[in-house]
Design a protein around this motif. Sequence first.
Motif, short mmCIF file in Angstrom:
data_model
loop_
_atom_site.label_atom_id
_atom_site.label_comp_id
_atom_site.label_asym_id
_atom_site.label_seq_id
_atom_site.Cartn_x
_atom_site.Cartn_y
_atom_site.Cartn_z
N ALA A 18 4.34 -3.10 15.59
CA ALA A 18 3.51 -2.86 14.67
C ALA A 18 3.30 -1.77 13.67
CB ALA A 18 2.31 -3.56 15.72
N GLY A 19 4.28 -0.62 14.17
CA GLY A 19 4.14 0.02 13.47
C GLY A 19 5.01 0.11 12.05
N THR A 20 6.32 -0.04 12.48
CA THR A 20 7.62 -0.88 11.57
C THR A 20 6.73 -1.95 10.86
OG1 THR A 20 9.07 -0.82 13.38
CG2 THR A 20 9.50 -1.57 11.23
N ALA A 21 5.82 -2.33 11.14
CA ALA A 21 5.47 -3.64 9.68
C ALA A 21 4.32 -2.89 8.75
CB ALA A 21 4.59 -4.46 10.33
N ALA A 22 3.74 -2.01 9.69
CA ALA A 22 2.74 -1.24 8.64
C ALA A 22 3.92 0.19 7.83
CB ALA A 22 2.02 -0.04 9.54
N TYR A 23 4.59 0.40 8.46
CA TYR A 23 5.59 1.61 7.63
C TYR A 23 6.02 1.05 6.57
CZ TYR A 23 8.76 4.40 6.24
OH TYR A 23 10.16 5.65 5.77
N LEU A 24 6.90 -0.47 6.65
CA LEU A 24 7.53 -0.70 5.72
C LEU A 24 6.74 -1.36 4.47
CD1 LEU A 24 9.73 -3.24 7.63
CD2 LEU A 24 10.12 -1.12 5.74
N THR A 25 5.27 -1.70 4.73
CA THR A 25 4.29 -1.72 3.90
C THR A 25 3.57 -0.87 2.80
OG1 THR A 25 3.20 -4.09 5.45
CG2 THR A 25 1.27 -3.18 3.42
N THR A 26 3.60 -0.26 3.10
CA THR A 26 3.77 1.29 3.12
C THR A 26 4.47 1.74 2.07
OG1 THR A 26 3.81 2.66 4.29
CG2 THR A 26 1.73 2.22 4.53
N GLN A 27 5.54 1.55 2.38
CA GLN A 27 6.93 2.28 1.05
C GLN A 27 6.66 1.20 0.30
OE1 GLN A 27 9.21 4.97 2.13
NE2 GLN A 27 7.44 5.20 3.29
N ARG A 28 6.46 -0.18 0.44
CA ARG A 28 6.21 -0.49 -0.85
C ARG A 28 5.18 -0.55 -2.21
NH1 ARG A 28 5.17 -7.03 -1.18
NH2 ARG A 28 5.53 -7.91 -2.47
N GLY A 29 4.18 0.15 -1.13
CA GLY A 29 3.31 0.45 -2.04
C GLY A 29 3.45 1.51 -2.35
N TRP A 30 4.06 2.24 -1.80
CA TRP A 30 4.66 3.25 -2.54
C TRP A 30 5.50 3.86 -3.78
CZ3 TRP A 30 9.74 6.44 -2.22
CH2 TRP A 30 9.42 7.88 -2.79
N THR A 32 5.88 1.46 -5.70
CA THR A 32 5.26 1.20 -7.53
C THR A 32 3.53 2.33 -7.50
OG1 THR A 32 4.51 -0.73 -6.02
CG2 THR A 32 2.68 0.08 -7.63
N ASP A 33 3.71 3.20 -6.19
CA ASP A 33 2.49 4.16 -6.80
C ASP A 33 3.47 5.50 -7.38
OD1 ASP A 33 0.46 2.74 -6.12
OD2 ASP A 33 -0.07 4.04 -3.92
N SER A 34 4.11 5.41 -6.57
CA SER A 34 5.17 6.40 -7.66
C SER A 34 5.26 6.48 -8.92
CB SER A 34 6.73 6.25 -6.27
OG SER A 34 6.95 7.96 -6.94
N ALA A 35 5.80 4.96 -8.77
CA ALA A 35 6.72 4.96 -10.54
C ALA A 35 5.29 4.94 -12.01
CB ALA A 35 6.35 3.67 -11.25
N ALA A 36 4.15 4.47 -10.65
CA ALA A 36 3.04 5.14 -11.56
C ALA A 36 2.93 6.72 -12.32
CB ALA A 36 1.85 4.26 -10.79
N VAL A 37 3.16 7.16 -10.82
CA VAL A 37 2.88 9.35 -10.76
C VAL A 37 3.41 10.00 -11.89
CG1 VAL A 37 3.24 11.17 -9.32
CG2 VAL A 37 1.57 8.94 -8.34
#
Length: 89
Positions: A18-30, A32-37
Amino acid sequence: MNATDLVTAAVLFGPGLAGTAAYLTTQRGWRTDSAAVRTVLAESAAAARAAVDNGTPPRGGEPAPEAAPAEPVRLATVLPFPTTDRRAA
């Protein structure tokens, strides 16, 4: 494999999966956010360079301070510490 082994495996590996699934989801969002930053930081750096070229501080800040005063300014009255001859007991 009996039911005890399955329960043990679920208890040990379930939170990790469950933690791995959540981690991979946040990495995908990270990403996108990193490109905007990075885009915002590039725009900010360009504005700061343009402001420096004009001689004004970036974002309407205060100008650089003038030279410090030549003599130090006393902030408080300094009282002398009373000195007496003290002897060891």
